[in-house]
Design an enzyme around this catalytic site. Sequence first.
Site, PDB file in Angstrom:
ATOM      1  N   TRP A   1     -10.239   3.215   0.510  1.00 41.97           N
ATOM      2  CA  TRP A   1     -11.421   2.356   0.256  1.00 41.97           C
ATOM      3  C   TRP A   1     -10.705   1.845  -0.749  1.00 41.97           C
ATOM      4  O   TRP A   1     -11.144   0.617  -1.010  1.00 41.97           O
ATOM      5  CB  TRP A   1     -12.690   3.148  -0.993  1.00 41.97           C
ATOM      6  CG  TRP A   1     -13.532   2.314  -1.717  1.00 41.97           C
ATOM      7  CD1 TRP A   1     -14.558   2.360  -1.017  1.00 41.97           C
ATOM      8  CD2 TRP A   1     -13.732   1.538  -3.343  1.00 41.97           C
ATOM      9  NE1 TRP A   1     -15.209   1.082  -2.346  1.00 41.97           N
ATOM     10  CE2 TRP A   1     -14.284   1.292  -3.328  1.00 41.97           C
ATOM     11  CE3 TRP A   1     -12.706   1.770  -3.946  1.00 41.97           C
ATOM     12  CZ2 TRP A   1     -14.347   1.127  -4.827  1.00 41.97           C
ATOM     13  CZ3 TRP A   1     -12.721   1.796  -4.769  1.00 41.97           C
ATOM     14  CH2 TRP A   1     -13.859   0.478  -5.309  1.00 41.97           C
ATOM     15  N   HIS A   2      -9.024   1.526  -1.755  1.00 42.57           N
ATOM     16  CA  HIS A   2      -9.190   1.088  -2.640  1.00 42.57           C
ATOM     17  C   HIS A   2      -8.320  -0.467  -1.886  1.00 42.57           C
ATOM     18  O   HIS A   2      -7.597  -1.024  -2.372  1.00 42.57           O
ATOM     19  CB  HIS A   2      -7.694   1.537  -3.239  1.00 42.57           C
ATOM     20  CG  HIS A   2      -8.558   2.323  -4.690  1.00 42.57           C
ATOM     21  ND1 HIS A   2      -8.647   3.261  -4.475  1.00 42.57           N
ATOM     22  CD2 HIS A   2      -8.814   1.576  -6.153  1.00 42.57           C
ATOM     23  CE1 HIS A   2      -9.224   3.989  -5.834  1.00 42.57           C
ATOM     24  NE2 HIS A   2      -9.653   2.952  -6.612  1.00 42.57           N
ATOM     25  N   GLY A   3      -7.711  -0.471  -0.491  1.00 41.12           N
ATOM     26  CA  GLY A   3      -7.453  -1.838   0.285  1.00 41.12           C
ATOM     27  C   GLY A   3      -6.218  -1.296   1.416  1.00 41.12           C
ATOM     28  O   GLY A   3      -6.007   0.698   2.281  1.00 41.12           O
TER      29      GLY A   3
ATOM     30  N   PHE B   1     -10.139  -5.810  -4.335  1.00 38.69           N
ATOM     31  CA  PHE B   1     -10.567  -4.281  -4.099  1.00 38.69           C
ATOM     32  C   PHE B   1     -12.099  -4.504  -3.231  1.00 38.69           C
ATOM     33  O   PHE B   1     -12.864  -3.878  -2.764  1.00 38.69           O
ATOM     34  CB  PHE B   1     -10.613  -2.956  -4.444  1.00 38.69           C
ATOM     35  CG  PHE B   1      -8.946  -3.178  -5.194  1.00 38.69           C
ATOM     36  CD1 PHE B   1      -8.197  -3.289  -4.239  1.00 38.69           C
ATOM     37  CD2 PHE B   1      -8.662  -2.691  -6.263  1.00 38.69           C
ATOM     38  CE1 PHE B   1      -6.289  -2.614  -4.909  1.00 38.69           C
ATOM     39  CE2 PHE B   1      -7.943  -2.654  -6.881  1.00 38.69           C
ATOM     40  CZ  PHE B   1      -6.549  -3.190  -6.066  1.00 38.69           C
TER      41      PHE B   1
END
Length: 468
Positions: free
Chosen positions: A328-330, A468
Site C-alpha cells: 500500500w505504501h508504494g 503514497f
Amino acid sequence: MVFSTILFVFRFLPITLALYYLAPGKWKNTALFLCSLIFYSWGEVRLFPVMAAAILINYTAGLGMEKFAHSQKMRKAFLIYSIVGSLGMLGFFKYTNFFIDNINALTGAGIGTLDWIVLPLGISFYTFQTMSYAIDVYRGDVETEHNIIDFGAYVVMFPQLIAGPIVKYRDVSDRLHIYHGRVTLDRVDEGISLFIFGLAKKVLLADGISKLWYDVVGQAGEEAIGLANASTPLVWLGIIAYAFQIYFDFSGYSLMGIGMGKMLGFDFPDNFNLPYISKSITEFWRRWHMTLSGWFREYVYIPLGGNRKGLRRQIINIAIVWFLTGFWHGANWNFIFWGVYYCVLLIVEKIWLLPHLQKGRVWPHIYTMLLVVVGWALFVGNDYGVSLPLLLQKMFVPSAGASALYYLRNYGVLLVVCALACTPLMTKIYAWLKRHTLARALVLAAVFIVTVAYMVDATNSPFLYFRF
C-alpha cells in the site's frame, strides 16, 4: 496545495472557513464540497475524473445495495463492483509500471512503461475511505447516503483528503447531517490550537531535522556529504534524523487535519499516540498511523479469521496484512521488504517474545527503537537516490568517513527537542495550556509567529506522504 504554505494558511483556509461559516443550513456541505474540489484540483485538475469516478462508483454501489436489500446476491455484486472499481483505479495508477518493470526484468521482455501515468494525490487514502463506506453499507453498519453532495463532501473533505487520517463514513455521518449547531466556538478554539501545533511540528521539527538527513544522503546542495562519504556513526545519525522527520511530518499533518476538522465541526480519529515511547513492535503499531492499522484490522485481518482459527491461520493472516500494508505504501520492493520485516517481528513477538518484553522496563524500549530505526532504513531505501544495499552496509559494516561530531554540534539541540517532543511531556504541556487560557493564547501566538517566519524563509516544504 500543501498545508504548510503561506498560500494555504493565509488565503485558502480563511476564505474556505468564511464561506463555510456563512453558508446557511444544508448549503454548508455544498460549500465544503466545492472548496475541497478546488483544493484537490489546485495541482491535480487533469486527474479530477479519477476522483469523480471514485465518488460515483461508491455512491452508486451504496444505492444499489439499498435497492436490492432483499437479494444477498445483488448486494454482494454491488460490493464487488465497489471494491473492483476502487482498487482497479488504485492499481492502475500506482502499480502498472511496477508490474511492467518486474515482468521485463524476469522475462527479458521489452514492454514499454506508461510514462504518462501520474499518481493522483491522496488516492491511497481516499480509496480506502470510499471502500469502507461500501463495505459498511453492505454489512448494515451505516445507512446509504442518498445525497451525492453530502457523500462527495465526505470523500473530498480537504483536511484529510491527501494524507489522512483515514476517516470512515460512520466517523462523520452523524455530524455531516447536522446543519445547525455543527460548528461551535469550543470546537473552533480547539481546532485552531491543534492546527497551530501540527503546523509547528511539520515546519519547525520535521523540516528542521530533515536537513541533517538530506546532508547525509547528498540532497542538501554543495555542502552535502553523500552516503558513500559518510561514516557509520553519521549514517546512523542520519537515519535517526529521518525517523524524527517522518514522524513529525506525518503526525503534524494529521494533527493539522484533525484541527481543521474541528473547525468544520467534525471529529476525526486520532492517527498517532506517541509511538516512539513503545516497548514492543506490537505496541508501536497500535500507536503509529492508527487509522491505517485499524482499517486493515477491520476490513482484512478480521474477515480473514483474525485470531479465531488457531495460531497457524493467525500467522498467515498477519503475513497477508503486512504484505498488503507494505505494498500500500508504494510500488517498490523496499516497501514490500519493509512490510515483511514487520511481519516477521510481529510474529516473533506473538509466538515468543511479547511476554518477556512486558516484564522489562528499559531494554524493551531500546529494542523497539533500534528495530524501528532499522525499519525506516528499509522504508527509505531507494528513495532520494539512496541505494538500500549501500545504506544497510554503511549501517552494519563499520566504515570511516565524514564524522558525526560536526553534525551533533550543529543539530544536537534540535535532536534533543525532537526526542522530548516524542514523549508524554508535550501531552502534559498541552493539557496544562488547555486549563490556562491566557498562557495558551500567548504560547499559540508565539509558536504561530515563529512558524510563519520559517515558512516565509523556506524555499521548499514537501510532505513525505504525498508520494503514497
